[in-house]
Design a protein around this motif. Structure first.
Motif, PDB file in Angstrom:
ATOM      1  N   GLU A   9     -13.827  -6.296   5.590  1.00  0.00           N
ATOM      2  CA  GLU A   9     -14.323  -4.982   5.989  1.00  0.00           C
ATOM      3  C   GLU A   9     -13.202  -3.965   6.202  1.00  0.00           C
ATOM      4  O   GLU A   9     -13.444  -2.759   6.256  1.00  0.00           O
ATOM      5  N   ASP A  10     -11.963  -4.446   6.323  1.00  0.00           N
ATOM      6  CA  ASP A  10     -10.825  -3.544   6.517  1.00  0.00           C
ATOM      7  C   ASP A  10     -10.346  -2.898   5.219  1.00  0.00           C
ATOM      8  O   ASP A  10      -9.569  -1.939   5.258  1.00  0.00           O
ATOM      9  N   SER A  11     -10.771  -3.409   4.070  1.00  0.00           N
ATOM     10  CA  SER A  11     -10.203  -2.952   2.800  1.00  0.00           C
ATOM     11  C   SER A  11     -10.382  -1.458   2.530  1.00  0.00           C
ATOM     12  O   SER A  11      -9.471  -0.823   1.989  1.00  0.00           O
ATOM     13  N   PRO A  12     -11.503  -0.827   2.903  1.00  0.00           N
ATOM     14  CA  PRO A  12     -11.577   0.631   2.693  1.00  0.00           C
ATOM     15  C   PRO A  12     -10.525   1.392   3.498  1.00  0.00           C
ATOM     16  O   PRO A  12      -9.942   2.360   3.001  1.00  0.00           O
ATOM     17  N   GLN A  13     -10.250   0.949   4.734  1.00  0.00           N
ATOM     18  CA  GLN A  13      -9.220   1.610   5.527  1.00  0.00           C
ATOM     19  C   GLN A  13      -7.832   1.355   4.952  1.00  0.00           C
ATOM     20  O   GLN A  13      -6.962   2.232   4.990  1.00  0.00           O
ATOM     21  N   TYR A  18      -2.957   3.264   3.233  1.00  0.00           N
ATOM     22  CA  TYR A  18      -1.704   2.643   2.811  1.00  0.00           C
ATOM     23  C   TYR A  18      -1.446   2.645   1.304  1.00  0.00           C
ATOM     24  O   TYR A  18      -0.486   2.027   0.851  1.00  0.00           O
ATOM     25  N   PHE A  19      -2.271   3.336   0.532  1.00  0.00           N
ATOM     26  CA  PHE A  19      -2.052   3.392  -0.903  1.00  0.00           C
ATOM     27  C   PHE A  19      -2.145   4.824  -1.415  1.00  0.00           C
ATOM     28  O   PHE A  19      -3.035   5.572  -1.008  1.00  0.00           O
ATOM     29  N   PRO A  20      -1.231   5.225  -2.343  1.00  0.00           N
ATOM     30  CA  PRO A  20      -1.335   6.544  -2.980  1.00  0.00           C
ATOM     31  C   PRO A  20      -2.322   6.500  -4.145  1.00  0.00           C
ATOM     32  O   PRO A  20      -1.946   6.502  -5.309  1.00  0.00           O
ATOM     33  N   LEU A  21      -3.623   6.444  -3.840  1.00  0.00           N
ATOM     34  CA  LEU A  21      -4.641   6.231  -4.864  1.00  0.00           C
ATOM     35  C   LEU A  21      -5.435   7.492  -5.163  1.00  0.00           C
ATOM     36  O   LEU A  21      -5.656   8.320  -4.287  1.00  0.00           O
ATOM     37  N   ASP A  22      -5.881   7.575  -6.419  1.00  0.00           N
ATOM     38  CA  ASP A  22      -6.866   8.596  -6.742  1.00  0.00           C
ATOM     39  C   ASP A  22      -8.232   8.063  -6.327  1.00  0.00           C
ATOM     40  O   ASP A  22      -8.381   6.910  -5.910  1.00  0.00           O
ATOM     41  N   ASP A  23      -9.251   8.900  -6.419  1.00  0.00           N
ATOM     42  CA  ASP A  23     -10.580   8.511  -5.933  1.00  0.00           C
ATOM     43  C   ASP A  23     -11.116   7.271  -6.638  1.00  0.00           C
ATOM     44  O   ASP A  23     -11.731   6.399  -6.005  1.00  0.00           O
ATOM     45  N   LEU A  29     -10.426  -0.583  -4.998  1.00  0.00           N
ATOM     46  CA  LEU A  29      -9.637  -1.517  -4.202  1.00  0.00           C
ATOM     47  C   LEU A  29     -10.497  -2.455  -3.356  1.00  0.00           C
ATOM     48  O   LEU A  29     -10.242  -3.667  -3.341  1.00  0.00           O
ATOM     49  N   PRO A  30     -11.534  -1.977  -2.644  1.00  0.00           N
ATOM     50  CA  PRO A  30     -12.380  -2.920  -1.893  1.00  0.00           C
ATOM     51  C   PRO A  30     -13.013  -3.992  -2.778  1.00  0.00           C
ATOM     52  O   PRO A  30     -13.198  -5.136  -2.348  1.00  0.00           O
ATOM     53  N   THR A  31     -13.313  -3.635  -4.029  1.00  0.00           N
ATOM     54  CA  THR A  31     -13.879  -4.614  -4.964  1.00  0.00           C
ATOM     55  C   THR A  31     -12.858  -5.696  -5.295  1.00  0.00           C
ATOM     56  O   THR A  31     -13.180  -6.889  -5.342  1.00  0.00           O
ATOM     57  N   LEU A  32     -11.593  -5.289  -5.494  1.00  0.00           N
ATOM     58  CA  LEU A  32     -10.541  -6.263  -5.780  1.00  0.00           C
ATOM     59  C   LEU A  32     -10.327  -7.198  -4.590  1.00  0.00           C
ATOM     60  O   LEU A  32     -10.160  -8.405  -4.768  1.00  0.00           O
TER      61      LEU A  32
END
Length: 240
Positions: A9-13, A18-23, A29-32
């Motif tokens: 459950e922490d993966s969205p946060q 902590y990542f320079p990600l686009d939308d 990332l939560p899926t990975l």
């Protein structure tokens, strides 16, 4: 393991802070993380297991710009020096209690770790805290990665075969969460999502009654040509 943990459950946060990600990649990332099937990863960098990561995180500050790579290696190694011995001592005490062998009977100490470089190491803390004799021979298996503990077993086994009276305490301690990377490459995201912190220990020795004991039957090794770049582990400016 440490008391506090990351959860799925922490993966969205994690993606947000902590990542320079686009939308698109932020949503991916939560899926990975879910596909790893790892539900809980314990870490010495946390003060709690629930709530906003920014408030329970002791080492990693939220990313400030795309070039932010997180804490330097020296800062991460201070955490290793502070927490590795604590975790190792807990595991070693459990091993001694389960084995029925008193700390004073231990003749050799073998330690394993590839996630921290400090000297004196947590082997000295084990001698002081358990306590073991200050004349106990110490052998450290360092920076050998995922097969380090196997090599630790091989070394401990050699001591036992050489001396029927040997009682070897083996302790492997890894604080992988100290090497969290602020990078959005697939390899780093997978590594961040899989590894965590823990220690394991056991006592080895020869015995006439092996009916209720694990036994080491043998060891083997091999090298695959052209595989050296497929999995590597190097000291960097921002962790290993």
């Amino acid at each position: 393991v440490p008391d506090s943990h990351f959860s799925q459950e922490d993966s969205p946060q994690i993606a947000e802070h902590y990542f320079p990600l686009d939308d698109r990649r932020r949503k991916l990332l939560p899926t990975l993380y879910k596909k790893t099937t790892v539900k809980r990863r314990h870490s010495v960098t946390l003060d709690g297991s629930t709530g906003d990561l920014r408030e329970r995180q002791k080492l990693y500050a939220p990313i400030t710009d795309p070039d932010d790579l997180g804490p330097g290696t020296a800062q991460r190694m201070k955490f290793y020096e502070e927490y590795a011995g604590v975790l190792a001592t807990k595991a070693a005490r459990d091993a001694l209690n389960n084995s029925g062998i008193r700390a004073q009977e231990i003749t050799h100490l073998v330690t394993v770790s590839c996630t921290g470089l400090t000297s004196p190491g947590f082997d000295v803390e084990l001698i002081k805290q358990l306590p073991l004799s200050d004349q106990t021979p110490r052998t450290h298996i360092g920076f050998m990665g995922c097969h380090g503990a196997i090599n630790g077993l091989r070394v401990a086994d050699s001591f036992c075969r050489n001396d029927p009276k040997a009682r070897v305490l083996l302790c492997s301690t890894e604080l992988c969460s100290l090497h969290y990377q602020y990078q959005a490459t697939t390899e780093q995201i997978v590594a961040n999502a899989i590894f965590s912190d823990g220690a394991a220990s056991m006592v080895l020795g020869q015995t006439e009654d092996a009916s209720d004991r694990w036994s080491l039957k043998g060891f083997g090794t091999g090298m695959i040509e052209g595989s050296q770049d497929m999995m590597s582990w190097r000291v960097g400016n921002h962790g290993f």
